[in-house]
Enzyme design. Structure first.
Site, PDB file in Angstrom:
ATOM      1  N   GLY A 144      55.868  -4.669  37.056  1.00 22.85           N
ATOM      2  CA  GLY A 144      56.763  -3.311  37.747  1.00 22.85           C
ATOM      3  C   GLY A 144      56.146  -2.920  39.232  1.00 22.85           C
ATOM      4  O   GLY A 144      55.142  -3.995  39.722  1.00 22.85           O
ATOM      5  N   SER A 145      55.591  -1.461  39.298  1.00 26.76           N
ATOM      6  CA  SER A 145      54.815  -0.959  40.839  1.00 26.76           C
ATOM      7  C   SER A 145      53.816  -1.682  40.308  1.00 26.76           C
ATOM      8  O   SER A 145      52.810  -1.267  41.421  1.00 26.76           O
ATOM      9  CB  SER A 145      55.229   0.110  41.099  1.00 26.76           C
ATOM     10  OG  SER A 145      57.389   0.068  41.232  1.00 26.76           O
TER      11      SER A 145
END
Length: 482
Positions: A216-217
């Site tokens: 993810g981020s």
């Protein structure tokens, strides 16, 4: 001699020749492999008659052999079993060994070349052969805080000392008690192994080192690094549309919760990271191009190759990038991007160490049975993926994440913390994975940490950041009290 007897004699000669060749092949060429084979019960039985060395953390034995009245002389026990199971592994009569019990077996049995002098002395003095000790880099306070934070979830915590690469914490949940796999009761061992095998996931699986997950981020730190090395600054503005239609497709890429990053207008790179704007980083990755993003990921250590702590760590990867659309998705840590928690911690530690990456290591010392230090691990640089200037700029951006953005729950009173949250979609109708990476203090980093929670169901800021805060805080407090 008639022909039939001659043929029989030749056949017997050939068979004896093959037998001699096979015996020599086994005893000479394959002897080392056979002795190292975890399924070799004869070697295992011999080892049980020798006192195995201890695995030690901060002066305390977390794996120790005690003498018994059984047919097998020594029993392996783990006084703080579940707390350190991901590190020690087990030493089992039925299932051989895992973890450091396997990778450091030669030291623990006393057969390592570094302990030759001790073995020679034992031979002349008549003392029983004993194994050496393995002293670890782990910090008890950080390990305890991490495992307590992960209680009840599937996940991992990894903490590193940025300036050296020392592993300060390495935990995996769910955990198990290695002592129950290391008893001398085969039925009890099988029963416990069956109990563990029936769980999902099996607690013997090391979530910190063996499993790879979409990050993810937190992968946006990699993309930010590529941008800064390419001439961007934290104040450079980048497109941040409310919805980004991926190139060559009609697929919309949206921000978390369908939110707007800056009302659809361009925003600075530091602000985009602070609020973790998906559309901005997807477009940024596309603008930079696959080569620059991939090169940066690989420079940070994201390759398919396994590494060793000496625990084996599965390789992390960006995966295949088929198009600009795929690159946009990969640039926010989705698509085929996969990462271990060890790799995630290494990213944070590299930024914290001014762009110089140190090789992570778990074993601090090898000791002879009399506690004489036979080998001391020296810190080793493994590369410099970014410049010191880029590291400083990334630090400022990651501080903004914790002070003003998605990482607020990682804040520590009186200490400036740098970090990045991550919330990764799983794509199979299950809750999202949650990540946090960071380090503290931001201006003089002492600890870098990665926390992963599988299917946590919230955001990285809500689920993983508070655990990371506990680990960093516990370590800094412990260091301050020394």
């Amino acid at each position: 001699m008639n022909a039939p007897l001659r043929r029989v004699a030749i056949s017997v000669l050939v068979l004896f020749t093959l037998l001699i060749v096979n015996v020599n092949y086994i005893q000479v060429w394959r002897s080392a492999d056979l002795r190292a084979d975890p399924g070799n019960t004869r070697v295992l039985s011999e080892e049980y008659d020798r006192q195995r060395g201890s695995i030690v953390v901060a002066g305390n034995e977390i794996a120790v052999s005690t003498r018994t009245d059984d047919a097998l002389t020594y029993l392996r026990q783990y006084p703080q079993g579940e707390l350190y199971a991901a590190v020690t592994g087990y030493y089992s009569l039925l299932y051989s060994s895992s973890g450091l019990e396997r990778t450091e077996n030669d030291v623990l049995t006393g057969s390592d070349p570094r302990l030759f002098g001790r073995r020679l002395a034992d031979l002349f003095t008549g003392r029983d052969l004993t194994g050496g000790n393995v002293v670890l880099t782990l910090d008890p306070a950080a390990q305890q805080a991490g495992m307590e934070g992960l209680d009840g979830v599937t996940g991992a915590v990894v903490a590193l000392e940025p300036s050296t690469g020392k592993v300060l914490a390495l935990g995996s949940t769910p955990s198990y008690d290695p002592t129950l796999l290391s008893s001398h009761d085969p039925d009890a061992i099988r029963a416990y192994a069956d109990e563990l095998g029936a769980q999902d996931p099996d607690p013997r699986l090391n979530q910190a080192t063996s499993e790879i997950y979409p990050p993810g981020s937190i992968f946006k730190v990699i993309v930010s690094a590529a941008a800064l090395e390419d001439g961007y600054t934290p104040q450079t503005t980048v497109p941040a549309p409310d919805v980004l239609t991926l190139p060559g497709t009609e697929t919309p890429l949206r921000n978390f919760g369908n939110s707007s990053c800056n009302g659809g207008a361009d925003q600075s790179l530091i602000d985009a990271l602070t609020i973790s704007c998906n559309t901005a980083f997807a477009q940024l990755g596309i603008d930079l191009g696959e080569e620059k993003v991939r090169d940066m990921a690989e420079a940070f250590g994201m390759t398919d190759e396994t590494t060793e702590l000496p625990l084996e760590v599965t390789g992390s990867t960006m995966g295949e990038i088929e198009s600009d659309a795929a690159l946009g998705q990969a640039s926010i840590g989705q698509r085929n991007v996969r990462m271990t928690p060890v790799q995630a911690a290494l990213i944070a530690a590299t930024v914290a160490n001014g762009g110089t990456q140190m090789k992570p290591y778990l074993v601090d010392q090898i000791q002879a049975p009399d506690l004489t230090v036979e080998d001391q691990t020296e810190p080793e640089e493994s590369g410099s993926p970014i410049s010191a200037e880029t590291a400083d700029e990334l630090t400022d951006m990651m501080v903004s994440v914790v002070e003003n953005g998605s990482g607020r729950r990682a804040q520590i009173d009186g200490v400036e913390v740098a970090g990045k949250t991550g919330t990764a979609q799983t794509g199979n109708d299950t809750p999202d994975h949650n990540w946090f990476i960071g380090f503290a203090p931001a201006d003089d980093p002492q600890i870098a940490v990665a926390v992963f929670v599988a299917n946590g169901g919230g955001t990285g800021g809500d689920v993983s950041a508070p655990i990371a805060q506990r680990v960093m805080s516990a370590y800094l407090q412990a260091q301050g009290s020394d």
